[in-house]
Write an enzyme that holds these catalytic residues in place. Structure first.
Site, PDB file in Angstrom:
ATOM      1  N   VAL A   3      14.184  20.974   7.995  1.00  0.00           N
ATOM      2  CA  VAL A   3      15.452  21.798   7.111  1.00  0.00           C
ATOM      3  C   VAL A   3      16.798  21.229   8.203  1.00  0.00           C
ATOM      4  O   VAL A   3      17.911  21.141   7.536  1.00  0.00           O
ATOM      5  CB  VAL A   3      15.678  23.000   7.297  1.00  0.00           C
ATOM      6  CG1 VAL A   3      16.724  23.778   6.497  1.00  0.00           C
ATOM      7  CG2 VAL A   3      14.362  23.610   6.188  1.00  0.00           C
ATOM      8  N   ASN A  12      19.771  19.718  10.292  1.00  0.00           N
ATOM      9  CA  ASN A  12      20.820  18.593   9.876  1.00  0.00           C
ATOM     10  C   ASN A  12      20.918  17.877  11.218  1.00  0.00           C
ATOM     11  O   ASN A  12      20.741  18.250  12.385  1.00  0.00           O
ATOM     12  CB  ASN A  12      22.085  19.213   9.481  1.00  0.00           C
ATOM     13  CG  ASN A  12      22.100  19.259   8.021  1.00  0.00           C
ATOM     14  OD1 ASN A  12      21.645  18.619   7.271  1.00  0.00           O
ATOM     15  ND2 ASN A  12      22.875  20.476   7.603  1.00  0.00           N
ATOM     16  N   HIS A  56      21.499  13.606   2.316  1.00  0.00           N
ATOM     17  CA  HIS A  56      22.062  15.168   2.255  1.00  0.00           C
ATOM     18  C   HIS A  56      23.323  14.914   3.319  1.00  0.00           C
ATOM     19  O   HIS A  56      23.415  15.462   4.256  1.00  0.00           O
ATOM     20  CB  HIS A  56      21.198  16.133   2.958  1.00  0.00           C
ATOM     21  CG  HIS A  56      21.597  17.441   2.959  1.00  0.00           C
ATOM     22  ND1 HIS A  56      21.812  18.140   1.848  1.00  0.00           N
ATOM     23  CD2 HIS A  56      21.819  18.531   3.960  1.00  0.00           C
ATOM     24  CE1 HIS A  56      22.485  19.147   2.253  1.00  0.00           C
ATOM     25  NE2 HIS A  56      22.303  19.324   3.398  1.00  0.00           N
ATOM     26  N   ARG A  64      22.939  23.756  -6.493  1.00  0.00           N
ATOM     27  CA  ARG A  64      24.401  24.179  -6.341  1.00  0.00           C
ATOM     28  C   ARG A  64      24.987  23.229  -7.835  1.00  0.00           C
ATOM     29  O   ARG A  64      25.601  23.935  -8.630  1.00  0.00           O
ATOM     30  CB  ARG A  64      24.838  23.380  -5.398  1.00  0.00           C
ATOM     31  CG  ARG A  64      24.739  24.329  -4.090  1.00  0.00           C
ATOM     32  CD  ARG A  64      25.398  23.645  -2.732  1.00  0.00           C
ATOM     33  NE  ARG A  64      25.244  24.569  -1.666  1.00  0.00           N
ATOM     34  CZ  ARG A  64      25.037  24.286  -0.542  1.00  0.00           C
ATOM     35  NH1 ARG A  64      24.976  22.890  -0.086  1.00  0.00           N
ATOM     36  NH2 ARG A  64      25.057  25.288   0.513  1.00  0.00           N
TER      37      ARG A  64
END
Ligand code: TXD
Length: 308
Positions: free
Chosen positions: A118, A120, A175, A151
């Site tokens: 997860v 970044n 991402h 989203r």
């Protein structure tokens, strides 16, 4: 519980993920954090909710990795979060160090586990985890697409004043700011989005999706989103533990698919008990392919600067 899930990083995303998993009784949860007392305290606090909410999963927390042994899934959220004005890429060097240490500890104790990354910058951290673990791509991948797609789905539902349950959509690519929303494949109760909205409204939704992370960071000032990110991780964990064969966009190591080799890119995959069980191949228009390539180049540049 039958299953064990480790969550490394008991910060905003990690703790909320642990809470969601336990409240659904998907697995027992072990939280690990360098801030050991934070992990211990949050685990105890969550457990004290169990009698009220009536869940039977066990949550423990601390700084020690030994209790993580034999985990079915390890979710890695450890690292620094973005601050306003800071790009995901600024986090690269610091979080590479953290990932390296964390993944080494995890795979030593759970050699058969599935790693969900997860932290970044996501796509680069997946590559760090892959190199350090030596795992096949089926068992090391990243969460980003489910969040970015959620989203986009919310923004479509808002625009059309329909239930979020009616909206399907997904986002491809890295991402980051170059992610590729795919309105051509978005549907509302099965109806393709381009039949329901004019191009300018769709582009506005695409842009808000790309900016979705920054929009939240700007409100929070300190730290980044975690309610929706933890929900996205939960979706992946549940698909795996329940062997759902659910199609979800994840950061997966491509091996020739889409003409891309040896790079983590957000693509829809089939998630089941073995992890990634299939990489879905979509037909893209020339324009979509060009956008995806731009996103791929951004990830490539990051991976090139990895010091590992
Ligand atoms: O879509 C996505 N992939 C993302 C990614 C969505 C939201 C957040 N995203 C990234 O996840 C974010 O940019 C960060 O890199 C991570 C974690 O975000 P979070 O908001 O949970 O950050 P916190 O609250 O700062 O928590 C990080 C925790 C904190 O408690 C630290 O003490 C811990 O990580 N930490 C460590 N734990 C274990 N081991 C080491 N070395 C370590 N270093 C820090």
């Amino acid at each position: 519980m039958q299953h064990k899930v480790t969550v490394v990083g008991a910060g905003n995303v990690g703790a909320t993920t642990a809470q969601r998993i336990a409240e659904r009784e998907l697995a027992d949860v072990v939280m690990v954090d360098v801030a050991a007392d934070l992990a211990t305290g949050k685990a105890l606090d969550m457990m004290e909710a169990a009698p009220v909410l009536g869940f039977n999963a066990c949550i423990t927390g601390g700084g020690d990795y030994d209790p993580t042994a034999g985990s079915d899934i390890c979710v890695v959220t450890a690292g620094l979060a973005r601050k306003p004005g800071m790009s995901r890429d600024d986090l690269l060097a610091k979080n590479t160090e953290i990932l390296k240490e964390v993944v080494e500890q995890l795979v030593k104790r759970s050699p058969e586990t599935i790693l969900i990354i997860v932290t970044n910058p996501l796509d680069a951290m997946c590559e760090v985890a892959r190199r350090v673990s030596g795992f096949p791509r089926e068992r090391v991948f990243g969460m980003a697409g489910v969040l970015d797609s959620a989203r986009m789905r919310l923004f479509i539902a808002d625009e059309l004043k329909v239930s979020v349950e009616d909206v399907d959509a997904f986002v491809l690519g890295g991402h980051g700011d170059t992610m590729v929303p795919m309105p051509r494949y978005a549907t509302v109760a099965g109806i393709p989005l381009p039949q329901l909205l004019p191009a300018d409204r769709i582009e506005a939704i695409n842009q808000r999706t790309r900016d979705g992370g920054a929009e939240i960071v700007n409100y929070y000032k300190q730290g980044s989103a975690y309610y929706a990110p933890s929900a996205a991780v939960l979706d992946m964990v549940e698909a795996i533990l329940h062997d759902k064969k659910k199609i979800l966009p994840c950061a997966v190591l491509l091996q020739g698919e889409y003409g891309i080799d040896d790079l983590f890119v957000g693509i829809p995959v089939k998630l089941g008990r073995k992890g990634i069980e299939e990489v879905i191949q979509l037909r893209l228009t020339a324009e979509e392919k060009a956008e995806l390539n731009k996103s791929v180049d951004a990830v490539k540049n990051l991976v090139k600067s990895l010091k590992l």
